[in-house]
Design a protein around this motif. Structure first.
Motif, PDB file in Angstrom:
ATOM      1  N   GLY A 160      96.105  44.541  41.195  1.00  0.00           N
ATOM      2  CA  GLY A 160      95.285  43.744  40.307  1.00  0.00           C
ATOM      3  C   GLY A 160      96.136  42.856  39.430  1.00  0.00           C
ATOM      4  O   GLY A 160      97.362  42.779  39.573  1.00  0.00           O
ATOM      5  N   ILE A 161      95.487  42.180  38.529  1.00  0.00           N
ATOM      6  CA  ILE A 161      96.155  41.252  37.638  1.00  0.00           C
ATOM      7  C   ILE A 161      95.482  41.345  36.284  1.00  0.00           C
ATOM      8  O   ILE A 161      94.349  41.831  36.169  1.00  0.00           O
ATOM      9  CB  ILE A 161      96.098  39.809  38.189  1.00  0.00           C
ATOM     10  N   GLY A 162      96.181  40.922  35.239  1.00  0.00           N
ATOM     11  CA  GLY A 162      95.585  40.990  33.926  1.00  0.00           C
ATOM     12  C   GLY A 162      96.340  40.172  32.906  1.00  0.00           C
ATOM     13  O   GLY A 162      97.390  39.598  33.196  1.00  0.00           O
ATOM     14  N   ILE A 163      95.784  40.120  31.687  1.00  0.00           N
ATOM     15  CA  ILE A 163      96.419  39.350  30.625  1.00  0.00           C
ATOM     16  C   ILE A 163      96.635  40.232  29.406  1.00  0.00           C
ATOM     17  O   ILE A 163      95.961  41.239  29.200  1.00  0.00           O
ATOM     18  CB  ILE A 163      95.588  38.117  30.224  1.00  0.00           C
ATOM     19  N   ASP A 164      97.610  39.845  28.610  1.00  0.00           N
ATOM     20  CA  ASP A 164      97.823  40.438  27.309  1.00  0.00           C
ATOM     21  C   ASP A 164      96.947  39.659  26.335  1.00  0.00           C
ATOM     22  O   ASP A 164      97.259  38.509  25.981  1.00  0.00           O
ATOM     23  CB  ASP A 164      99.299  40.347  26.930  1.00  0.00           C
ATOM     24  N   VAL A 165      95.843  40.247  25.918  1.00  0.00           N
ATOM     25  CA  VAL A 165      94.872  39.544  25.070  1.00  0.00           C
ATOM     26  C   VAL A 165      95.485  39.171  23.731  1.00  0.00           C
ATOM     27  O   VAL A 165      95.027  38.240  23.062  1.00  0.00           O
ATOM     28  CB  VAL A 165      93.605  40.403  24.889  1.00  0.00           C
ATOM     29  N   GLU A 166      96.539  39.864  23.334  1.00  0.00           N
ATOM     30  CA  GLU A 166      97.239  39.518  22.103  1.00  0.00           C
ATOM     31  C   GLU A 166      97.655  38.053  22.098  1.00  0.00           C
ATOM     32  O   GLU A 166      97.726  37.411  21.041  1.00  0.00           O
ATOM     33  CB  GLU A 166      98.467  40.424  21.949  1.00  0.00           C
ATOM     34  N   TRP A 167      97.949  37.535  23.300  1.00  0.00           N
ATOM     35  CA  TRP A 167      98.414  36.159  23.424  1.00  0.00           C
ATOM     36  C   TRP A 167      97.419  35.300  24.191  1.00  0.00           C
ATOM     37  O   TRP A 167      97.801  34.322  24.822  1.00  0.00           O
ATOM     38  CB  TRP A 167      99.788  36.131  24.095  1.00  0.00           C
ATOM     39  N   ASN A 168      96.132  35.623  24.128  1.00  0.00           N
ATOM     40  CA  ASN A 168      95.091  34.820  24.762  1.00  0.00           C
ATOM     41  C   ASN A 168      94.714  33.663  23.850  1.00  0.00           C
ATOM     42  O   ASN A 168      94.156  33.868  22.766  1.00  0.00           O
ATOM     43  CB  ASN A 168      93.854  35.680  25.048  1.00  0.00           C
TER      44      ASN A 168
END
Length: 472
Positions: A160-168
């Motif tokens: 899978g893939i994902g983001i660090d929401v801290e830096w969204n």
């Protein structure tokens, strides 16, 4: 395997430590023969959060990280090695990708060469799972998703893939713009364009920045830190699990700012992992951070013990005679971290002597090692043979060797051996017996089912770990 009594008292300890919060039970066990790449299922993951800036404190080779993941997983039953691998880090308000990419966006920066291709190839061969992740800053998430998945979705290790929401959509203040349900659905849709089994991972320490209601095919990882003690961490992580249940959740642990208390444990990853898995029923992944990996996995010394040779040897191949013996493998000899081959050895005949063998060609000789270990399953007794050039075409051509017999096992069996235990076969000539084991002349290890050559026999051999160990 941990026995029932130990598990009960561990669970009781955690329950008392975190009361009055409620506790769940551990995930159901699954067979260790299942390929850990066949979807997430109920198999729990244990591994590391990796970043180009955090990993500078470690040897930071693909072999080191594979070895560390194996060591971390050895502390638990029914877990798979898994990484959160940050392939794009924050830079100048945008995202810096660790590979070349075709983009003209002013906030997307790229590397001249691919920094991760060889690592992901190794992880795919060895059954290590990877979540691709990135820190978008103000760069467009949709475009970053396409660029990253175009680069790496061909690897079977990617789950899978994902983001660090801290830096969204954020480059200052470490807060991040909250993710809407609409954004979450669009992003998981992009991921599934590349593989319908992909899932999406969101990372932050705050529940209120996560998608409000969307949970299907999502995983939510807390990277919260700066706790006064472990009990406080467990209680907060429990609340995190309850907020997203029944969706799987994960935690990044081992931050240096928490070392004042976790550093007091004899084995922090094992103790914290056992406690958290016992307390939080939907805990699907536990990731030690790269900022402190060297502090708790510092006994991974590749000068004293090789990494698993399934991952690092020069070559693995299968051999058989030309008098009727044969073998069967899957599409790949090594799959999900296991080398598996079924041998059918022919009976001896006038036209030649039958043999079958699984061969590990080494990168160098074994002069710096005094023994090793093997973890295997085999229907028959198994011979570990050392291929020494003194007995081959460059020597006396008798094809004698030094060998050690280990017992058949239908369960995973680990045997530690010393080269001083090895001896030549009964049929070795006097000329060969006069030649000692010369480790400088050994460049391969042969694994051979001990079958009766007087009649046709078959055996299946599985190997998931082979290492060499230096002497004192």
């Amino acid at each position: 395997m941990k026995d029932t009594i130990k598990t009960f008292f561990l669970f009781l300890f955690v329950s008392l430590m975190i009361m009055p919060a409620g506790c769940g039970s551990p995930q159901p066990a699954v067979s260790d023969d299942g390929c850990c790449l066949d979807g997430l299922g109920e198999r729990r993951a244990v591994g590391f959060r990796w970043s180009v800036y955090g990993a500078r404190r470690t040897p930071n080779t693909k072999e080191f990280w594979y070895n560390a993941a194996e060591q971390f997983n050895s502390y638990f039953d029914y877990t798979c090695p898994e990484f959160i691998w940050i392939v794009g880090n924050l830079r100048g308000g945008g995202c810096n990708l660790g590979f070349p990419a075709d983009t003209d966006h002013e906030l997307i920066f790229t590397a001249d060469t691919d920094l991760y291709e060889e690592t992901f190839r190794l992880f795919s061969e060895m059954g290590v799972r990877v979540w691709l992740s990135f820190e978008p800053g103000h760069a467009p998430v949709d475009e970053l998703l396409h660029l990253i998945l175009q680069q790496y979705s061909h690897h079977s290790c990617i789950v899978g893939i994902g983001i660090d929401v801290e830096w969204n959509d954020c480059s200052e203040g470490s807060k991040g713009t909250p993710v809407s349900d609409e954004d979450a659905l669009r992003w998981i849709g992009i991921a599934k364009e590349y593989n319908p089994d992909y899932q999406f991972m969101f990372r932050h320490w705050r529940v209120d920045v996560m998608p409000p209601t969307v949970r299907e095919d999502m995983m939510f990882v807390s990277n919260s830190q700066m706790f006064p003690d472990f009990g406080t961490q467990v209680r907060e992580f429990q609340r995190w699990g309850e907020a997203f249940s029944p969706a799987p959740i994960g935690f990044q642990i081992g931050y240096p700012r928490d070392r004042d208390w976790w550093g007091e444990y004899d084995n922090p990853p094992q103790f914290m992992g056992d406690s958290l898995f016992a307390a939080i029923p939907n805990l699907g992944g536990l990731y030690w951070v790269d900022f402190s990996t060297e502090l708790v996995f510092d006994d991974i010394d590749t000068e004293k013990t090789t990494a698993n040779l399934l991952a690092t040897a020069s070559e693995w191949r299968v051999g058989a005679d030309r008098v009727g013996s044969r073998f069967e493998t899957g599409e790949r000899l090594i799959n999900c971290g296991v080398a598996e081959v079924t041998f059918h050895q022919a009976a001896i005949a006038d036209r030649g002597f039958p043999f079958v063998e699984l061969i590990c060609a080494l990168n160098d000789n074994i002069a710096n090692y005094s023994g090793g270990s093997i973890t295997y399953k085999c229907d028959s007794d198994l011979l570990i043979k050392l291929s020494q050039s003194d007995f081959g075409p460059a020597g006396n051509s008798t094809y004698s060797h030094y060998q050690l017999l280990v017992p058949a096992s239908d369960e995973w069996n680990t045997v530690h051996f010393n080269f001083g235990e090895f001896g030549q076969p009964d049929w070795a000539t006097d000329e060969s017996r006069a030649i000692p084991l010369i480790t400088e002349n050994v460049d391969a290890v042969y694994l051979v089912p001990a079958l009766d050559y007087q009649q046709e026999e078959s055996a299946t051999l599985k190997v998931k770990d082979l290492r060499l160990t230096a002497g004192n």
